[in-house]
Scaffold this motif. Sequence first.
Motif: not given
Length: 735
Positions: A608-620
């Motif tokens: 999660x980037x600063x100020x909730x600008x980006x939300x990620x999940x990398x799974x494998x």
Amino acid sequence: MAWGRKKSGGRKEPQFGLGASLAELRLGPQDRIPNSESKPKKSSVKRKVDDDDDDDPPPERKPRPSRSGARRRSKSRISISRLCYWGAVLGLWTAIAVVGVVVWVGAHLPPIQSLEIPKRPPTIQIVGLDGSVLATRGEMAGANVALKDLPPYLPKAFIAIEDRRFYSHYGVDPWGILRAAVANLLHRGVSQGGSTLTQQLAKNLFLTQERTIQRKLQEAELAFWLERKHSKNEILELYLNRVYFGSGAYGVEAAAQRYFGKSAKNVTLAEAAMLAGLVKSPSRLAPNRNPEGAEKRAQTVLAAMADAKFITEAQAQASIGHPAYSVKPAGAGTINYVADWIGEVLDDLVGQIDQDIVVETSIDPKLQSIAEAAVIDELAAKSVKFNVSQGALVAMTPDGAVRAMVGGRNYAESQYNRAVTAKRQPGSAFKPFVYLTAIEAGLTPDTIRPDAPLNIKGWKPENFEHEYLGAVTLTQALAMSLNTVAVRVGLEVGPNNVVRTAHRLGISSKLEPNASIALGTSEVSLTELVGAYVPFANGGQGITPHVVLKIRTSSGKVLYARQPDQLGQVIDPRNVAMMNTMMQETLLNGTARKADIPGWMAAGKTGTSQDFRDAWFIGYTARLVTGVWLGNDDNSPTKKATGGGLPVEVWTRFMRAAHQGVPVATLPTSQGGGGLLSNLAQAASQISEPTAQAPLAPLPATGANRPAPTRTSARPEAAAGLDGWLMERLFGGNR
């Protein structure tokens, strides 16, 4: 001499009286000024007779012509002759100028020997892993269709609306140009064009689309050349097979397939009218984008056909009552993001394309559909709640072959590829590179570091919950995404080393080697981030994300075939084993507890980037590495969308469907062993025992309220140090 004249003349005294006065005042011929018309001798004689014979009436004289009239007739003859002269001069110079312009325009045309009808643009067909056609790219042209094979109303529709005098002019239609000029003048703008079908063909074949006088003159000259070289029917056939119809379709066959799902040989009158109407403004009137505008234009074409007596009024009205409808073309949707990406790399792989080609890709159409539905449906349900407008997904195999790619929620609205082109801050999804660097520096998953407030020259990184857990292991710190520990470890191993690790694994974007690098403040793309996670899934082998497997001509000649990557080992297998266990903890007790694939060992990291600008999940898993990004194109904050929320939900929906019916496999081990356990057993014999460690701090029971892991061992051999860590992972715990 003077005296003599004076004496002979004598002096005459003045006489008084009327007769004397008249006699004295009368002028004689000698007193008049001679001119070119005067004849002194004859005049003298006549004058004398007149003077002596005062009683006789004067003889009749013929009327003399008026001098002013003569002068006017003389000037008129001179003006006409001058007018003729200067008219001839002007005509001569005009002819010279016209010839000069023709020569100049011709000098700027391609060499005459190269003015041959070019081949139609090549078609680039993109197929999936199963051989099905996913999309078509390039200047898409259908097969050439003979004029005799088309329904007669199809070519007549083009003649009626574009060039009513096609069969009577010689390439350029002066009446058409005049009509267009008058119409444009009345409408105070460009409402009509005066170009004939031949001129349009010349422009499409040989010239650019720029609007200049030079290009129009070249167009006219080439139109005359085409008319001299080809028959009217040949020109019309060429035109129908080359004209652009919008949406990448060149020629009536490609357009009919694109918009109506049928051959041009089988189009109805209404469909023919719609096709003819498109050439005026193909991008604006394409029926798959503007069906109302396309239908209105088709009605105009039908009226023109009726006016030209090509069809009856009844036929026109019947066709208007049964309008043509466009169909969804094959390959529409998010697959176009993949097609665009392929178009960007083709030139590097095979150079300029001058023939039809088939591009075989690694895309699995079924997985592509699942990925598209996962992104679009989840955003439709929760985008308003979290103020998230866009999403992207990339899934690739452990060798880097992309199986599915979604570059956005709606390709028709935005062709910007957020999976390849967009670069965003990965946040905590970058932390695995920090901890891998630490593992390679000699630390272990059980190495203890304090989770406590930190001040670095005024910068005070904080955890998401604004709480601190005290002494924690690196495994706990990664699983719970503790920022203070990541920053401490990053500074301990050195930001430059962290950057080198990330680049070695596949990150190609520029990374700033500062203290905040541990928190993912440098921007990366989703595709490169997923590719950098792949070595964790394949035992540490370097890969290059790719989608093109083979490129061949339509006849089967192979132009390109992908060779396996030769990047070699980028992570030591023992370190891969430890990282897999650490990131598996993220799914079991960390920030990605909602990510669950029944029966499969999976690992990954949220971000999660600063100020909730980006939300990620990398799974494998051992079969597939998938990354999800959600956010807004304008980089505006979301409503507290975190990597452990919506991205995990999208990921889980996709991965569960993607793993159905696939044989279960554990995460890779070193030396190609049978699973993670053998990898850990080998690591136990090769890594020295770490220093004494403090007790593990319990993980807080949040989210799914899973119990914190215990340090209780099922075997007495589970002692302190790396051997104890390995034995506990092998046999201990309550999982």
